[in-house]
Design a protein around this motif. Structure first.
Motif, short mmCIF file in Angstrom:
data_model
loop_
_atom_site.label_atom_id
_atom_site.label_comp_id
_atom_site.label_asym_id
_atom_site.label_seq_id
_atom_site.Cartn_x
_atom_site.Cartn_y
_atom_site.Cartn_z
N GLY A 20 12.66 34.67 -9.01
CA GLY A 20 11.81 35.22 -9.35
C GLY A 20 11.57 36.54 -7.91
N TRP A 188 0.98 39.46 -10.21
CA TRP A 188 0.68 39.54 -11.27
C TRP A 188 0.64 41.01 -12.02
N ALA A 191 3.75 42.61 -12.88
CA ALA A 191 4.27 42.21 -13.49
C ALA A 191 4.45 42.37 -14.63
N ARG A 209 2.63 39.81 -23.52
CA ARG A 209 3.19 39.60 -22.29
C ARG A 209 2.76 38.12 -21.11
N LEU A 213 4.66 35.05 -19.79
CA LEU A 213 4.57 35.65 -18.23
C LEU A 213 3.97 34.67 -17.51
N ARG A 217 4.72 31.03 -15.17
CA ARG A 217 4.03 32.05 -13.98
C ARG A 217 4.19 32.09 -12.34
N SER A 220 6.96 34.97 -11.81
CA SER A 220 6.86 35.88 -12.78
C SER A 220 5.90 36.16 -11.61
N LEU A 251 13.86 39.56 -15.94
CA LEU A 251 12.37 38.57 -16.18
C LEU A 251 12.32 38.13 -17.33
N THR A 252 12.22 39.53 -17.77
CA THR A 252 12.13 39.39 -19.55
C THR A 252 12.65 38.46 -20.42
N SER A 255 12.60 34.69 -18.99
CA SER A 255 10.96 34.26 -19.20
C SER A 255 11.47 33.36 -21.44
#
Length: 263
Positions: A20, A188, A191, A209, A213, A217, A220, A251-252, A255
């Protein structure tokens, strides 16, 4: 032409966390290859940074008065105990203020720079195959939704800041463990804020979201904590914000199980 491939998942909590954090570096690498976007991406962050820097300087200036205001019960204590308590209280206030400043900076910058950061986020997605199931959202509607979500996240982070402030009053623990927890909590929320644009393009809101996430976790937290720490460096928030937006697009995609490598 080969189609983009999905990277094999990284296993292990430490590996996920570092993976991450690595997305921020990848976001920086993608972003700096577009010189025109560099200047556009920095301007909104600079405006927000100056506003919140002024607010934080004000907090530092008045922190002694605020520490005395929230500890009136110590007025009759011996000077040594009273001063020690108020120094610790002042440090706790600055810690919580820093957490809120970082989260508020991100929210304000994303609102001010929405067109610029939306463009950066889109370019990142196009680089790796585009946005699946793209949903066209009118600009003003997207901006309003982004502002409402940001206000909600800042409010929640303020509520979380209360127990962190109380914990910050505990000797030793408040100056060692609590800052680490604060960085993770701040990471957190960062993110959650930063992935707002790519999730909106998919027609997904704040509850989505949180759910996505939460299922990723550790990764993220790695991304958000890396951004949080960079934002604490002088001028780091201004320079890193566009790269954080680019990293949030990655990241999106990761994930959601979408390609983050070019074929």
């Amino acid at each position: 032409m080969n189609s983009p491939s999905v990277v094999a998942p990284v296993t292990g909590a430490a590996g996920q966390f570092l993976s991450g954090a690595g997305l921020l570096l990848r976001g920086l690498a993608v972003y700096v290859r577009s010189p025109k976007l560099v200047v556009l991406g920095i301007v909104p962050a600079l405006v927000s940074g100056l506003l919140l820097l002024g607010a934080f300087v004000g907090l530092v200036w008045f922190v002694d008065d605020l520490a005395a205001l929230v500890t009136p019960f110590a007025d009759d204590w011996s000077s040594g105990l009273r001063d020690t308590l108020r120094v610790v209280t002042g440090l706790a206030l600055l810690g919580v203020g820093g957490l809120l400043a970082v989260v508020a900076f991100t929210a304000l910058t994303l609102i001010i720079g929405d067109p610029f950061y939306e463009k950066i986020s889109e370019l990142v997605e196009q680089r790796y195959g585009g946005t699946p199931d793209l949903v066209e959202v009118p600009f003003w509607k997207a901006l309003r939704r982004s502002a409402v979500d940001s206000v909600r996240l800042v409010a929640v982070s303020a509520l979380v800041g209360v127990p962190l402030f109380v914990a910050g009053l505990i000797p030793v623990v408040g100056q060692t463990v609590v800052p680490v927890i604060g960085a993770l909590v701040g990471g957190w929320f960062l993110a959650l804020e930063l992935v707002g644009a790519p999730f909106q393009r998919r027609g997904m809101g704040l509850p989505d979201r949180r759910r996505v996430l939460r299922n990723n976790r550790t990764m993220s937290l790695g991304f958000g904590t890396a951004v949080f720490v960079c934002f604490l460096i002088p001028l780091g928030a201004v320079l890193i914000m566009p790269a954080a937006v680019a990293g949030a697009a990655l990241l999106t995609r990761r994930s959601l199980g979408q390609p983050v490598e070019r074929g």
